[in-house]
Design a protein around this motif. Structure first.
Motif, PDB file in Angstrom:
ATOM      1  N   PHE A   1      -2.925  52.261  24.810  1.00 27.04           N
ATOM      2  CA  PHE A   1      -2.740  51.415  25.998  1.00 27.04           C
ATOM      3  C   PHE A   1      -1.271  50.982  26.118  1.00 27.04           C
ATOM      4  O   PHE A   1      -0.705  50.961  27.213  1.00 27.04           O
ATOM      5  CB  PHE A   1      -3.659  50.197  25.948  1.00 27.04           C
ATOM      6  N   GLU A   2      -0.663  50.635  24.981  1.00 25.07           N
ATOM      7  CA  GLU A   2       0.748  50.222  25.023  1.00 25.07           C
ATOM      8  C   GLU A   2       1.635  51.364  25.506  1.00 25.07           C
ATOM      9  O   GLU A   2       2.519  51.172  26.351  1.00 25.07           O
ATOM     10  CB  GLU A   2       1.204  49.762  23.630  1.00 25.07           C
ATOM     11  N   ARG A   3       1.419  52.554  24.968  1.00 22.39           N
ATOM     12  CA  ARG A   3       2.288  53.691  25.331  1.00 22.39           C
ATOM     13  C   ARG A   3       2.128  54.066  26.801  1.00 22.39           C
ATOM     14  O   ARG A   3       3.062  54.540  27.432  1.00 22.39           O
ATOM     15  CB  ARG A   3       1.998  54.901  24.422  1.00 22.39           C
ATOM     16  N   LYS A   4       0.944  53.851  27.350  1.00 21.73           N
ATOM     17  CA  LYS A   4       0.714  54.141  28.764  1.00 21.73           C
ATOM     18  C   LYS A   4       1.508  53.198  29.673  1.00 21.73           C
ATOM     19  O   LYS A   4       1.880  53.551  30.779  1.00 21.73           O
ATOM     20  CB  LYS A   4      -0.789  54.034  29.058  1.00 21.73           C
ATOM     21  N   GLY A   5       1.757  51.979  29.163  1.00 22.58           N
ATOM     22  CA  GLY A   5       2.476  51.011  29.983  1.00 22.58           C
ATOM     23  C   GLY A   5       1.580  49.925  30.548  1.00 22.58           C
ATOM     24  O   GLY A   5       1.903  49.307  31.559  1.00 22.58           O
ATOM     25  N   LEU A   6       0.441  49.707  29.897  1.00 23.79           N
ATOM     26  CA  LEU A   6      -0.449  48.631  30.329  1.00 23.79           C
ATOM     27  C   LEU A   6      -0.058  47.359  29.590  1.00 23.79           C
ATOM     28  O   LEU A   6       0.253  47.394  28.400  1.00 23.79           O
ATOM     29  CB  LEU A   6      -1.906  49.012  30.029  1.00 23.79           C
ATOM     30  N   LYS A   7      -0.087  46.255  30.301  1.00 25.79           N
ATOM     31  CA  LYS A   7       0.334  44.992  29.702  1.00 25.79           C
ATOM     32  C   LYS A   7      -0.870  44.272  29.107  1.00 25.79           C
ATOM     33  O   LYS A   7      -1.863  44.056  29.797  1.00 25.79           O
ATOM     34  CB  LYS A   7       1.008  44.116  30.762  1.00 25.79           C
TER      35      LYS A   7
END
Ligand code: DAT
Ligand code: MG
Length: 155
Positions: free
Chosen positions: A28-34
Motif C-alpha cells: 500500500f505504501e509503495r502504491k502511494g496510498l496514505k
C-alpha cells in the motif's frame, strides 16, 4: 479535481500468523496510498456479526467469525483517489485461487476464509466500516512530501 476518499482494511489473522503484515503494508505504501489510521485490535463476536452481516445465512458464517478471532488483526484506514476501487484491485478476488496474479490474495494465499485481507467494497460500506473500527481521534489528517506525486493535478 477529485476528492480523496478513505477505505477500511483489515489484515486478517492468517496474515498476522504468517508474518505478512509488513509485506501488505509495504504494498500500500509503495502504491502511494496514505495511511490515516492503523492499529492492532482483537475482534469480538458482536463486531464480526455486524461486519459480516451480509453472510449471516451462509453455512460458513460461524467458522468465519472464529477464524477472525484467532489472533488480533491489523486495522487500517487508507486514503487516496478512487480508493475503494484501487484497494480492491490490489487485494484481488475473494477466492485467492481465482484472483489475478500480482494481487495480494493471489500472491500470498490459497483459500477462504484465510485470504489475508478485508477491504471495503463501496464508499457507503467504508463509511460504516471506518466508524465500526476507529474512533475519530484515531484517524489523522496530515501532509506528506509525496502528496505532490499522489495528489497532484491529473486524472
Ligand atoms: P470479500 O472479502 O472479497 O469482500 P465477501 O464479503 O463476499 O468477500 O466475504 C467475506 C469473507 O468471507 C471472505 O473474504 C472470505 C469469507 N468467505 C467468502 N466466501 C466463503 C466461502 N465460500 N467459504 C468460506 N469463507 C468464505
Ligand atoms: Mg466483502
Amino acid at each position: 479535481m477529485a476528492e480523496a476518499q478513505r477505505t477500511l482494511v483489515l489484515i486478517k489473522p492468517d496474515a498476522v500468523q504468517r508474518e505478512l503484515v509488513g509485506e501488505i503494508v509495504g504494498r500500500f505504501e509503495r502504491k502511494g496510498l496514505k495511511t490515516v489510521g492503523m492499529k492492532m485490535t482483537n475482534l469480538d463476536e458482536a463486531t464480526l456479526t455486524e461486519h459480516y452481516g451480509h453472510l449471516k445465512d451462509k453455512p460458513f458464517f460461524g467458522d468465519l467469525k472464529k477464524f477472525m478471532m484467532q489472533t488480533p488483526v491489523i486495522a487500517m484506514v487508507l486514503e487516496g483517489y478512487d480508493i475503494i476501487e484501487v484497494v480492491r484491485v490490489i487485494v484481488g478476488a475473494t477466492n485467492p485461487r481465482k484472483a489475478d496474479a500480482g494481487t495480494i490474495r493471489s500472491d500470498l494465499s490459497m483459500n477462504v476464509p484465510s485470504n489475508i485481507i478485508h477491504a471495503s467494497d463501496s464508499l457507503e460500506a467504508s463509511a460504516t466500516e471506518i466508524k465500526r473500527f476507529f474512533k475519530d481521534d484515531e484517524l489523522f489528517t496530515y501532509e506528506m512530501l509525496t502528496d505532490k506525486f499522489h495528489f497532484g493535478e491529473g486524472v
